[in-house]
Enzyme design. Structure first.
Site, short mmCIF file in Angstrom:
data_model
loop_
_atom_site.label_atom_id
_atom_site.label_comp_id
_atom_site.label_asym_id
_atom_site.label_seq_id
_atom_site.Cartn_x
_atom_site.Cartn_y
_atom_site.Cartn_z
CB SER A 136 1.21 -9.14 0.58
OG SER A 136 0.54 -8.67 -0.56
CG ASP A 270 4.64 -2.58 -2.51
OD1 ASP A 270 4.04 -3.06 -3.49
OD2 ASP A 270 4.64 -3.11 -1.39
CG HIS A 299 4.65 -6.56 -2.51
ND1 HIS A 299 3.89 -5.64 -1.80
CD2 HIS A 299 3.92 -7.72 -2.48
CE1 HIS A 299 2.78 -6.20 -1.38
NE2 HIS A 299 2.77 -7.46 -1.78
#
Length: 324
Positions: A136, A270, A299
């Site tokens: 991320s 996502d 995610h």
């Protein structure tokens, strides 16, 4: 390479100050110190995990254990929390009691980049090659690290569900930006009140919040109890507010300069980095190793798919590691 091991996995846990901020480090394998003076038998390679946000190392406990076993226990696998995202143990403050201010705004996005570079400088020999596995916002941090410190011996970088551009314009970003940038302070009071609950009650609340998952990693539940700390939440939300404002344009220059070292892995559903972001980067870098998830992983894969992700990564890197 094997994906699992019957034997207990060596796991070393540390709470340290890095750039003056409390930092949680989990180290998988027998190597506890990789500084240049520690040993003549240093490994050739360190796998270092750069977390997402919340950047609590505990979320990646199962992941680093599975990765270490999948790598035949040949290389150390470490995860370093973001500055100030961990709840320090009793007797340790969130900020070091010193007159020396090592880094301005260490809890901000820029500070988190410098925090990781500082950790490597102080704890890892320059002779050791790095495999950076980022998740991320950790992917943005990793690209910044490679940009700012070209002397790092980065062997490969694996960027999982990369939030490296247009975060505020993503579906989730449009929803969260007003809350993170203008209204985050209203969350502090309920978190403060909940912080007085017994630990068992906090864990029960976390289980209730994650009840929709078929399976949930137990380490994620225990780690999430940290989120009942006002200090942790304040630092987490502050960093997130900066992400919305600062992660705008993709750093195509750094990507181009390091393309052969990079592996991108995008999700199909996502809401932080939607599939059109994948389509565009794939078009801009047709020779890059840019993959689209075919397994439906979320995610926040650490909640329920750590072992599956670790197995995929060891498979991706198998050929490269044989050339070392």
């Amino acid at each position: 390479m094997r994906s699992a091991s019957e034997e207990p996995v060596p796991l070393h846990e540390e709470f340290i100050y890095c750039c003056g901020a409390a930092t949680h480090v989990l180290k998988c394998g027998p190597w506890k110190d990789l500084s240049k003076d520690e040993s003549k038998n240093l490994p050739r390679l360190l796998f270092m995990i750069i977390p997402g946000n919340p950047g609590l190392a505990g979320y990646y406990r199962t992941f680093i254990q599975a990765l270490y076993c999948g790598l035949n226990q040949q290389y150390p696998v470490w995860v370093v929390s973001h500055a100030g995202h961990c709840k320090p143990p009793s007797g340790m403050e969130m900020i070091e009691d010193t007159d020396i201010k090592e880094l301005e705004d260490v809890f901000g996005l820029n500070g988190q980049v410098e925090h990781k570079l500082n950790f490597l400088k102080k704890n890892v020999s320059k002779d050791i090659k790095l495999v950076l596995i980022a998740h991320s916002i950790g992917c943005y941090i990793t690209l910044e690290m490679m940009k700012r410190a070209s002397e790092l011996q980065v062997f490969r970088s694996v960027l999982l569900f990369p939030t490296i551009e247009r975060m505020a314009q993503s579906p989730q970003g449009k929803l969260m930006t007003p809350l993170l940038c203008k209204l985050r302070y209203i969350l502090y009071m309920p978190v403060y009140l909940l912080s007085f609950l017994p630990e068992g009650v906090k864990a029960s609340l976390v289980r209730f919040a994650l009840r929709g998952m078929k399976t949930c990693d137990e380490s994620s539940i225990t780690t999430s109890v940290n989120l009942f700390s006002v200090d942790c939440i304040a630092n987490i939300l502050y960093m997130a507010s900066q992400e919305m404002m600062k992660v705008v344009e993709r750093d195509s220059t750094t990507i181009k300069q390091n393309l052969k070292k990079l592996i991108f892995y995008y999700g199909t559903g996502d809401s932080w980095c939607p599939q059109n972001y994948y389509d565009e980067i794939k078009m801009d870098f047709p020779d890059g190793d840019i993959r689209l998830c075919e397994k439906g992983l979320r995610h926040a894969f650490v909640l329920d798919a750590s072992k599956e992700m670790a197995a995929m990564i060891t498979d991706w890197l198998r050929d490269d590691l044989t050339k070392l």
